[in-house]
Design an enzyme around this catalytic site. Structure first.
Site, PDB file in Angstrom:
ATOM      1  N   LYS A 197       0.858  -1.189   0.000  1.00 34.91           N
ATOM      2  CA  LYS A 197       0.000   0.000   0.000  1.00 34.91           C
ATOM      3  C   LYS A 197       0.888   1.231   0.000  1.00 34.91           C
ATOM      4  O   LYS A 197       1.588   1.514   0.974  1.00 34.91           O
ATOM      5  CB  LYS A 197      -0.928   0.045   1.205  1.00 34.91           C
ATOM      6  N   GLU A 213       8.912  15.230  16.546  1.00 32.56           N
ATOM      7  CA  GLU A 213       9.471  14.975  15.223  1.00 32.56           C
ATOM      8  C   GLU A 213       8.742  15.883  14.236  1.00 32.56           C
ATOM      9  O   GLU A 213       7.542  15.754  14.020  1.00 32.56           O
ATOM     10  CB  GLU A 213       9.292  13.514  14.803  1.00 32.56           C
ATOM     11  N   CYS A 273      13.230  10.000   8.384  1.00 29.39           N
ATOM     12  CA  CYS A 273      12.998   9.494   9.739  1.00 29.39           C
ATOM     13  C   CYS A 273      14.276   9.534  10.577  1.00 29.39           C
ATOM     14  O   CYS A 273      14.207   9.572  11.803  1.00 29.39           O
ATOM     15  CB  CYS A 273      12.430   8.085   9.694  1.00 29.39           C
ATOM     16  N   GLU A 305       8.679   0.378  11.574  1.00 31.96           N
ATOM     17  CA  GLU A 305       9.804   1.309  11.480  1.00 31.96           C
ATOM     18  C   GLU A 305       9.205   2.698  11.520  1.00 31.96           C
ATOM     19  O   GLU A 305       8.591   3.144  10.553  1.00 31.96           O
ATOM     20  CB  GLU A 305      10.594   1.056  10.186  1.00 31.96           C
TER      21      GLU A 305
END
Length: 488
Positions: free
Chosen positions: A173, A380, A282, A248
């Protein structure tokens, strides 16, 4: 506008509806994307389950799976420039990075192609004289691989590669934001000759696609890269099918500079850590922790380098810094920076409008010495904002580095070898780069601690995520079993 279809059961599918993808550099529509809803998502999972059970796939050798991955790698390398153009148009990442990164993605598929026939089991030295016992590694089954928009060809390779090498089948996806690169990859999957249903590639929105996929009773494993909040929904959904998960997630990575470091090299690495890909990574080194004695000198070096960054159209080779992917992301960063300044952070550089169309936000540096708990230090941001803190000694550097809910990556810059070893041991990070940053290889596992998720991608570790073990017992005695009421 260019048009992109879904790829289900070996065929290109127009989807249930269509939606528009914007070019982040212009804020203008550029692509028409087919949307998967419940019907298409069900079809993709059912195709993967059917393929997994088929004799053609279950009966294929590991070497045959490896050859398919090698073919796909060759096609990716051949079409790297075309794929890079699509990724740059859809995500705003600069073309000089997408071209290099996608060409290297081929190496991940080659690595897992070579590993396909090497995921061996083991023979056990069992403590029973009349038994031979061995362990076989078998594919876990149907994998739902959920990929974010950033670096999606790389982030899909570390899922598709090991899953196929292990013998699984996959439903990929793509994020509904900028899915065109993965839908383009489907053309190469088709050309490589994978049997229908082995690799399916879809995109769609949460309620009608993502939720249906992660709750589906035929899904055995979910491999997800993305944010922690979405991961919580996925874990809840997996309670319905009891699928195993590997996650992750994000990071708030510390970039530690000791006074004895090569400051010029460290400054270049810090620019790479937070301002490459416009900070949309990330592993972005978004928290600079610099020893007090060299703080001002190091910041001055950074300011000089930031002023020389070439901001422009991501399709131009000379451009070093492009737009953010979405308007929503730009607005979020602006809000966090504004709140951080209100709470005592000091603007060092950036936070000014960029005179270009599209979703540009400039490289920004905030000195947070008087605001160590500011939002920009804690959250973040997934953007080009560097928060600076200083430390007086090694113990404080480690305390500050570990003062986060995340634990994905860290950078340490020092010429002292023993210090490098000490600090590495004490950092709660899945990846530590010493005197470098943002380096990857298919041989090296990647993943984190805490809110950065669990499981690993890359290396042999990733391949094992897609296998389960079967223990086989063979009784070698010719004598009848004596007492059926006693466990052997």
């Amino acid at each position: 506008m260019e048009k992109f279809k879904l790829y289900i059961d070996g065929q290109f599918d127009p989807g249930a509806a269509n939606f528009t993808s914007l070019n982040p550099a212009t804020a203008e529509p550029w692509a028409d994307i087919a949307e998967a809803r419940r019907v298409q998502t069900d079809r993709a999972v059912e195709a993967a389950a059917r393929a997994f059970q088929s004799e053609g796939w279950r009966g294929s050798s590991a070497s045959a799976r490896g050859k398919l991955l090698l073919k796909l790698a060759d096609l990716i390398e051949r079409d790297a420039r075309r794929l890079a153009r699509v990724e740059t148009l859809d995500t705003g990442k600069i073309i000089r990075e997408t071209e290099a990164q996608i060409a290297y993605v081929a190496e991940y598929y080659r690595f897992y192609a070579g590993l396909a026939d090497k995921m061996d089991g083991a023979t056990l030295s069992i403590d029973k004289d009349d038994m031979e016992t061995w362990i076989k590694r078998e594919p876990v089954g149907v994998v739902a691989a959920i990929i974010p928009w950033n670096s999606q060809l790389f982030l899909s390779a570390v899922k598709i590669g090991p899953a196929i090498a292990a013998g699984c089948t996959v439903v990929v996806k793509a994020a509904e934001t900028a899915p065109a690169p993965l839908l383009s990859l489907a053309e190469l999957v088709h050309e490589a000759g994978f049997p229908p249903g082995v690799i399916n590639i879809i995109t769609g929105f949460a309620a009608d696609c993502g939720t249906v996929l992660t709750r589906h009773e035929l899904v055995d494993h979910i491999a997800f890269t993305g944010g922690a909040e979405t991961a919580r929904h996925i874990v809840r959904n997996s309670a319905e099918n009891l699928a195993s998960t590997s996650l992750e997630l994000g990071g708030k990575s510390p970039f530690i500079v000791f006074a004895d470091a090569d400051l010029e090299s460290a400054a270049n690495a810090q620019v790479a850590a937070i301002f490459s890909a416009s900070g949309q990574s990330c592993v972005a080194g978004s928290r600079l922790l610099v020893e007090q004695g060299v703080k001002e000198a190091f910041i001055e070096k950074l300011i000089t380098k930031v002023r020389n960054i070439v901001i422009g159209c991501p399709q131009h080779q000379e451009t070093q810094f492009g737009p953010l992917c979405t308007l929503q992301q730009k607005q979020k960063i602006e809000q966090v920076v504004s709140r951080s300044l209100e709470h005592g952070a000091r603007l060092v550089s950036g936070n000014q409008p960029v005179d270009l169309p599209g979703f540009y936000y400039p490289p920004t540096i905030l000195d947070c010495s008087n605001a160590p708990d500011a939002d920009c230090v804690v959250q973040e941001l997934f953007g080009p904002v560097l928060s600076v803190l200083s430390f007086k000694d090694e113990a404080e550097a480690i305390r500050l580095a570990n003062n986060t809910e995340y634990g994905l990556a860290a950078g340490v810059f020092t010429q002292n070898l023993t210090r490098a070893h000490r600090v590495t041991r004490r950092l709660r990070s899945g990846v530590v780069w010493l005197n470098t940053y943002r380096v990857v290889s298919p041989l090296a596992p990647f993943g984190g601690y805490g809110k950065s998720g669990f499981g690993r991608e890359g290396g042999i570790d990733a391949a094992l995520e897609y296998t389960t073990t079967k223990t086989v017992w063979l009784r070698t005695s010719d004598e009848p079993i004596s007492d059926p009421f006693i466990m052997r």
